[in-house]
Design a protein around this motif. Structure first.
Motif, PDB file in Angstrom:
ATOM      1  N   ASP A  92       4.849  12.185 -13.837  1.00  0.00           N
ATOM      2  CA  ASP A  92       4.885  10.840 -14.413  1.00  0.00           C
ATOM      3  C   ASP A  92       4.149   9.859 -13.491  1.00  0.00           C
ATOM      4  O   ASP A  92       4.578   9.601 -12.357  1.00  0.00           O
ATOM      5  N   PRO A  93       3.016   9.298 -13.952  1.00  0.00           N
ATOM      6  CA  PRO A  93       2.226   8.430 -13.065  1.00  0.00           C
ATOM      7  C   PRO A  93       2.666   6.974 -13.065  1.00  0.00           C
ATOM      8  O   PRO A  93       2.144   6.171 -12.265  1.00  0.00           O
ATOM      9  N   ALA A  94       3.598   6.557 -13.967  1.00  0.00           N
ATOM     10  CA  ALA A  94       3.948   5.140 -14.087  1.00  0.00           C
ATOM     11  C   ALA A  94       4.432   4.534 -12.776  1.00  0.00           C
ATOM     12  O   ALA A  94       3.937   3.469 -12.353  1.00  0.00           O
ATOM     13  N   LEU A  96       3.815   5.440  -9.811  1.00  0.00           N
ATOM     14  CA  LEU A  96       2.715   5.484  -8.855  1.00  0.00           C
ATOM     15  C   LEU A  96       1.685   4.402  -9.178  1.00  0.00           C
ATOM     16  O   LEU A  96       1.093   3.814  -8.260  1.00  0.00           O
ATOM     17  N   ARG A  97       1.475   4.146 -10.475  1.00  0.00           N
ATOM     18  CA  ARG A  97       0.566   3.058 -10.842  1.00  0.00           C
ATOM     19  C   ARG A  97       1.154   1.720 -10.400  1.00  0.00           C
ATOM     20  O   ARG A  97       0.423   0.819  -9.933  1.00  0.00           O
ATOM     21  N   ALA A  98       2.468   1.569 -10.551  1.00  0.00           N
ATOM     22  CA  ALA A  98       3.116   0.331 -10.107  1.00  0.00           C
ATOM     23  C   ALA A  98       2.979   0.163  -8.595  1.00  0.00           C
ATOM     24  O   ALA A  98       2.727  -0.956  -8.106  1.00  0.00           O
ATOM     25  N   SER A  99       3.131   1.240  -7.853  1.00  0.00           N
ATOM     26  CA  SER A  99       2.966   1.171  -6.393  1.00  0.00           C
ATOM     27  C   SER A  99       1.541   0.787  -6.032  1.00  0.00           C
ATOM     28  O   SER A  99       1.308  -0.004  -5.095  1.00  0.00           O
ATOM     29  N   LEU A 100       0.568   1.322  -6.770  1.00  0.00           N
ATOM     30  CA  LEU A 100      -0.824   0.974  -6.510  1.00  0.00           C
ATOM     31  C   LEU A 100      -1.081  -0.504  -6.817  1.00  0.00           C
ATOM     32  O   LEU A 100      -1.757  -1.212  -6.045  1.00  0.00           O
ATOM     33  N   ALA A 101      -0.520  -1.011  -7.942  1.00  0.00           N
ATOM     34  CA  ALA A 101      -0.710  -2.422  -8.278  1.00  0.00           C
ATOM     35  C   ALA A 101      -0.078  -3.324  -7.226  1.00  0.00           C
ATOM     36  O   ALA A 101      -0.650  -4.367  -6.848  1.00  0.00           O
ATOM     37  N   GLU A 104      -2.339  -3.358  -4.226  1.00  0.00           N
ATOM     38  CA  GLU A 104      -3.536  -4.152  -4.458  1.00  0.00           C
ATOM     39  C   GLU A 104      -3.209  -5.654  -4.381  1.00  0.00           C
ATOM     40  O   GLU A 104      -4.013  -6.460  -3.873  1.00  0.00           O
ATOM     41  N   ARG A 163      -3.479   4.924  -4.075  1.00  0.00           N
ATOM     42  CA  ARG A 163      -4.445   5.536  -4.990  1.00  0.00           C
ATOM     43  C   ARG A 163      -4.429   7.069  -4.841  1.00  0.00           C
ATOM     44  O   ARG A 163      -4.551   7.796  -5.831  1.00  0.00           O
ATOM     45  N   LEU A 166      -1.367   8.396  -6.564  1.00  0.00           N
ATOM     46  CA  LEU A 166      -1.562   8.395  -8.007  1.00  0.00           C
ATOM     47  C   LEU A 166      -2.407   9.587  -8.433  1.00  0.00           C
ATOM     48  O   LEU A 166      -2.151  10.195  -9.481  1.00  0.00           O
TER      49      LEU A 166
END
Length: 390
Positions: A92-94, A96-101, A104, A163, A166
Motif C-alpha cells: 500500500d503506497p498511500a 508512503l506518498r503522505a510521508s513523501l509529501a 517535500e 521517495r 515509496l
C-alpha cells in the motif's frame, strides 16, 4: 657263477624295459590344456570416478519487504520465470506518498527559511563596513544563514529517503530466475520492525553440483601424478557427466569450478563444485545426481576382460602364461570398470599373456598352451515357428 655275457644280456633287457615304460608314460601323459589369452598392452585411458552430488541454484535471493505497510497484491505467477527488476508484490503506497509529501513540504519550508536568513546576512554584510550593524549582529546573521542551509540539505535528504521508500512499495525481483511460493498473503502487515520474507528466487541455469572426495583419494591421485602414472586435468578442464534418473546421460557436460583448500574435520573429505548448464530446466535444485567425473588421464594402464580377473582373500588377480609355458599368478591393483573390462593400474607388464578363457583347466605352476582369445559371439535370436497352413 653267472657268465659276463649273461649279465650284459640282463642289463640290456632291463634298459629296454625301462625305455619302453618311459615311452608308454610319455604316450599316456595328456598335452597341456589350451587356454584363450589376450596380450596385455599399456594404454592411456581417461581417469574417471563415479560420484554422487547434490544440485543447488547458481544464485538464490530472498525477496523481502523493505518498508512497512499492508500487502495489497501479488503480481507474478508462483513458480514462473521472472526477469530482474520485474514487479512481484505491491505494498500500500498511500502512507508512503503522505510521508513523501510531508518531506517535500518540510524542504520547501527549509528553503524559505534559508532564503530569509541569506537575505538578512547579505544586508548585515553590506551595512557592517559603515558600522550600521554591530559585529555581534553580523555574526548572528551569518550563523543563521549557515544553519538554514544545513536544514535545507537535511530536508532534501528526507525527501530522497521518502521517495526511495515509496519506490519500495513496488517489490521487484533482484535477480532473474524461478520465483517460488508466496510466503505472505494479501492484507498482511509486512516490514514491521523486520524485513518480511515474501518469496525466494532461484537461478537454475546453470546449476551447481556439490560433491566431495576423501582427502586420502586426492592425496593418492596427486602422488600418482608425481610418479607419472596419471596426469590430472587443470582448472576448468575437469568435466562431469551427469546421469538422469533413468540412467541416460544428461545432454550437457559440467565443468569443475571450485575445490576447497581445507579438509572437513568431521568427514575427512574435500568439498568440490562443478557448474552444469541447465537451459531446459530439466534438473532441479536440491536433488541428488550420480555422475562421472573426468579428472584427467591415466598412463600405462591395462584393460582386462572381466572373466580374466579372479578374487580371493588377497584381492584381485589374473593367471598369466609365462615365457616358459607355465601358468603364473599375478596380483592386480584394480581401479574400477570401463566398458565391460577391469581397469588395472598395477600388477601387469606389457606383453603378458593373460588367460581369459579356460581358467578352470589350469593352475599356477602347470603348463598351458596359449591361444588367441575369441570373445563369445552373441547367439542369434530364435525365430518363432510359423503356424502350418491347413
Amino acid at each position: 657263477m653267472t657268465s659276463p655275457l649273461r649279465i650284459l644280456a640282463l642289463a640290456g633287457a632291463m634298459t629296454l624295459g625301462l625305455a619302453a615304460c618311459r615311452n608308454q608314460q610319455e604316450q599316456q601323459a595328456p598335452p597341456p590344456p589350451e587356454v584363450g589369452v589376450i596380450e596385455a598392452k599399456p594404454q592411456t585411458l581417461p581417469l574417471q570416478r563415479e560420484l554422487v552430488g547434490r544440485l543447488s541454484p547458481f544464485r538464490s535471493a530472498d525477496v523481502r519487504a523493505r518498508v512497512s505497510g499492508v500487502l495489497l497484491k501479488r503480481v507474478y505467477e508462483e513458480g514462473s520465470s521472472v526477469k530482474e527488476g520485474q514487479a512481484l508484490f505491491q505494498i500500500d503506497p498511500a502512507p508512503l506518498r503522505a510521508s513523501l509529501a510531508s518531506a517535500e513540504a518540510a524542504l520547501a519550508s527549509a528553503r524559505a527559511t534559508h532564503a530569509n536568513a541569506k537575505a538578512t546576512a547579505e544586508r548585515a554584510r553590506t551595512l557592517a563596513p559603515q558600522n550600521y550593524v554591530s559585529r555581534s549582529d553580523l555574526d548572528n546573521a551569518e550563523a543563521a544563514e549557515r544553519s538554514s542551509a544545513a536544514a535545507v540539505q537535511q530536508a532534501q535528504a528526507a525527501v530522497t529517503s521518502a521517495r526511495i521508500n515509496l519506490g519500495y512499495a513496488n517489490v521487484t525481483a533482484p535477480i532473474a530466475g524461478l520465483a517460488g511460493k508466496q510466503q505472505v498473503t494479501e492484507g498482511a502487515l509486512v516490514g514491521q520492525n523486520e524485513a518480511t520474507l515474501l518469496t525466494t528466487i532461484d537461478q537454475i541455469d546453470p546449476l551447481y553440483v556439490n560433491f566431495s572426495m576423501t582427502a586420502d583419494e586426492l592425496s593418492g591421485l596427486r602422488a600418482a601424478q608425481d610418479k607419472g602414472a596419471v596426469a590430472l586435468a587443470g582448472d576448468g578442464k575437469t568435466t562431469v557427466q551427469v546421469n538422469l534418473p533413468d540412467g541416460t546421460p544428461y545432454a550437457h557436460e559440467g565443468t569443475l569450478d571450485f575445490s576447497a583448500t581445507t579438509v572437513d574435520p568431521a568427514t575427512g573429505a574435500v568439498s568440490l563444485r562443478a557448474q552444469l548448464p541447465n537451459p531446459e530446466h530439466i534438473l532441479l535444485p536440491g536433488s541428488f545426481v550420480s555422475f562421472k567425473a573426468n579428472l584427467g588421464q591415466r598412463n600405462n594402464a591395462f584393460l582386462v576382460p572381466q572373466q580374466a580377473v579372479q578374487r580371493d582373500a588377497q584381492g584381485g588377480y589374473a593367471l598369466v602364461v609365462g615365457k616358459d609355458g607355465n601358468v603364473v599368478r599375478k596380483d592386480l591393483v584394480l581401479d574400477g570398470q570401463q566398458g565391460g573390462n577391469w581397469l588395472v593400474s598395477a600388477g601387469l607388464e606389457a606383453g603378458d599373456q593373460v588367460i581369459a578363457s579356460g581358467l578352470q583347466k589350469v593352475k599356477p605352476g602347470e603348463p598351458a598352451k596359449p591361444m588367441p582369445w575369441q570373445p563369445a559371439a552373441a547367439k542369434p535370436a530364435a525365430v518363432p515357428a510359423q503356424p502350418q497352413q491347413d
